[in-house]
Write a protein that holds these residues in place. Structure first.
Motif: not given
Ligand code: APR
Length: 183
Positions: A42, A124, A126, A128
């Protein structure tokens, strides 16, 4: 990135943008990290890819972080000067304190920004994504917590960007702005 919506909260400007947080030219972007702070998928993966290997090297010195907490590093090859690594809650139905832990991520990120005299900060949505927090509920918590914190500490952080990676996340943040009377 051109804001979808801009509002004022006290002396601060709040923007909702649709796009990739790694492109934001702000003092700090917030990472949705896990408790190891050693990267993942993500937005975590995107930020580590954009920052380069020095970011992981610095993260290795941090000793992880608890859910609801946040720690700051440099931004290295990113346009953002810093990354604030926040550990969001995994959604498990809403009866395990998830709302408070998510609010704590936004509060701690703002506290670190203020401590380091940073004036612009990108978030972002967080928790979701992989952590499955309902996005409408998360947006209300995100916007409500940021507005409350900025009201309590006026004149500190002057520019907040809610960086939404999809239209529905942006819509939830826009609805939260409307519900809070920001626009
Ligand atoms: N820019 C902005 N937002 C982003 C991006 C980006 N490049 N990539 C993803 N997102 C958005 C997703 O669409 C979502 O709405 O960030 C939000 C959070 O999604 P995740 O990245 O999956 O994070 P989260 O749900 O907090 O889960 C965290 O996932 O990647 C792993 O190491 C991380 O274990 C942790 C978990």
């Amino acid at each position: 990135m051109t804001p979808i919506l801009t509002a004022e909260a006290g002396a601060a400007r709040l923007d909702i943008v649709a796009g990739d947080i790694t492109a934001l030219d702000v003092d700090a972007i917030v990472n949705a990290a896990n408790r190891t702070l050693l990267g993942g998928g993500g937005v975590d993966g995107a930020i580590h890819r954009g920052a380069g290997p020095e970011l992981l090297a610095e993260c290795r010195t941090l000793g992880g972080a608890a859910t609801g907490d946040a720690k700051i590093t440099r931004g290295y090859r990113l346009p953002a000067r810093h990354v604030i690594h926040a550990v969001g809650p995994v959604w498990s139905g809403g009866r395990e304190g998830e709302d408070d832990l998510l609010a704590s991520c936004y509060r701690r990120a703002l506290a670190l920004a203020i401590e380091h005299r940073l004036t612009s900060l990108g978030f972002p949505a967080i928790s979701t994504g992989a952590y499955r927090f309902p996005p409408e509920r998360a947006a209300r918590i995100a916007v409500g917590t940021v507005v409350a914190e900025l009201a309590a500490k006026p004149g500190t952080v002057r520019h907040i960007v809610f960086c939404c990676f999809s239209d529905d996340i942006a819509t939830h943040h826009r609805n939260a702005f409307v519900e809070l009377g920001l626009c």
